[in-house]
Design a protein around this motif. Structure first.
Motif, PDB file in Angstrom:
ATOM      1  N   GLY A   1       0.814  -1.204   0.000  1.00 25.25           N
ATOM      2  CA  GLY A   1       0.000   0.000   0.000  1.00 25.25           C
ATOM      3  C   GLY A   1       0.842   1.246   0.000  1.00 25.25           C
TER       4      GLY A   1
ATOM      5  N   PHE B   1       0.941   5.195   1.854  1.00 23.30           N
ATOM      6  CA  PHE B   1       0.462   6.030   2.937  1.00 23.30           C
ATOM      7  C   PHE B   1       0.420   7.471   2.456  1.00 23.30           C
ATOM      8  CE2 PHE B   1       1.393   8.797   6.555  1.00 23.30           C
ATOM      9  CZ  PHE B   1       0.364   8.449   7.408  1.00 23.30           C
TER      10      PHE B   1
ATOM     11  N   TYR C   1     -14.027   2.001   1.540  1.00 26.45           N
ATOM     12  CA  TYR C   1     -13.064   2.490   2.525  1.00 26.45           C
ATOM     13  C   TYR C   1     -13.502   2.089   3.924  1.00 26.45           C
ATOM     14  CZ  TYR C   1     -16.422   6.195   3.542  1.00 26.45           C
ATOM     15  OH  TYR C   1     -17.542   6.878   3.898  1.00 26.45           O
TER      16      TYR C   1
ATOM     17  N   SER D   1      -7.957   6.483   7.592  1.00 27.21           N
ATOM     18  CA  SER D   1      -8.867   5.704   6.769  1.00 27.21           C
ATOM     19  C   SER D   1      -8.068   4.791   5.852  1.00 27.21           C
ATOM     20  CB  SER D   1      -9.739   6.638   5.919  1.00 27.21           C
ATOM     21  OG  SER D   1     -10.566   5.894   5.067  1.00 27.21           O
ATOM     22  N   THR D   2      -8.603   3.610   5.602  1.00 26.35           N
ATOM     23  CA  THR D   2      -8.034   2.685   4.631  1.00 26.35           C
ATOM     24  C   THR D   2      -8.930   2.710   3.404  1.00 26.35           C
ATOM     25  OG1 THR D   2      -7.179   1.263   6.378  1.00 26.35           O
ATOM     26  CG2 THR D   2      -7.401   0.289   4.198  1.00 26.35           C
TER      27      THR D   2
ATOM     28  N   TYR E   1      -9.658   0.876  -0.218  1.00 28.85           N
ATOM     29  CA  TYR E   1      -9.398  -0.383  -0.891  1.00 28.85           C
ATOM     30  C   TYR E   1      -9.446  -0.179  -2.399  1.00 28.85           C
ATOM     31  CZ  TYR E   1     -10.189  -2.109   3.786  1.00 28.85           C
ATOM     32  OH  TYR E   1     -10.107  -2.326   5.122  1.00 28.85           O
TER      33      TYR E   1
END
Length: 80
Positions: free
Chosen positions: A2, A4, A60, A72-73, A75
């Motif tokens: 991922g 950041f 998310y 928050s993540t 996707y």
């Protein structure tokens, strides 16, 4: 795997905020939220509250939903 991203958000002005994240491939998503001011208590002082939060085009997960900073993540599927 991922990436950041850290997006600085002003805590001196409140209300509607929106940021668009663009990728080289032409895909993008918009982070849209609203902030307000809270007087806070004796121990902690004032802080910024997140009233509403949304990310378009991708699913998310909001990890810290009430105050700045927001975590928050998002996707994003791998196109390969």
């Amino acid at each position: 795997m991922g990436v950041f991203l850290a997006i600085p958000v002003s805590t001196e002005s409140f209300g509607q905020k929106s940021f668009t994240i663009d990728f080289e491939e032409g895909n993008s998503f918009t982070v849209d939220f609203e902030t307000s001011f809270s007087e806070g208590g004796e121990c902690c002082g004032p802080y910024t509250i997140v009233e509403r939060f949304n990310i378009d085009n991708y699913s998310y997960e909001l990890i810290e939903p009430s105050f700045l900073p927001i975590f928050s993540t998002v996707y994003i599927s791998n196109p390969d």
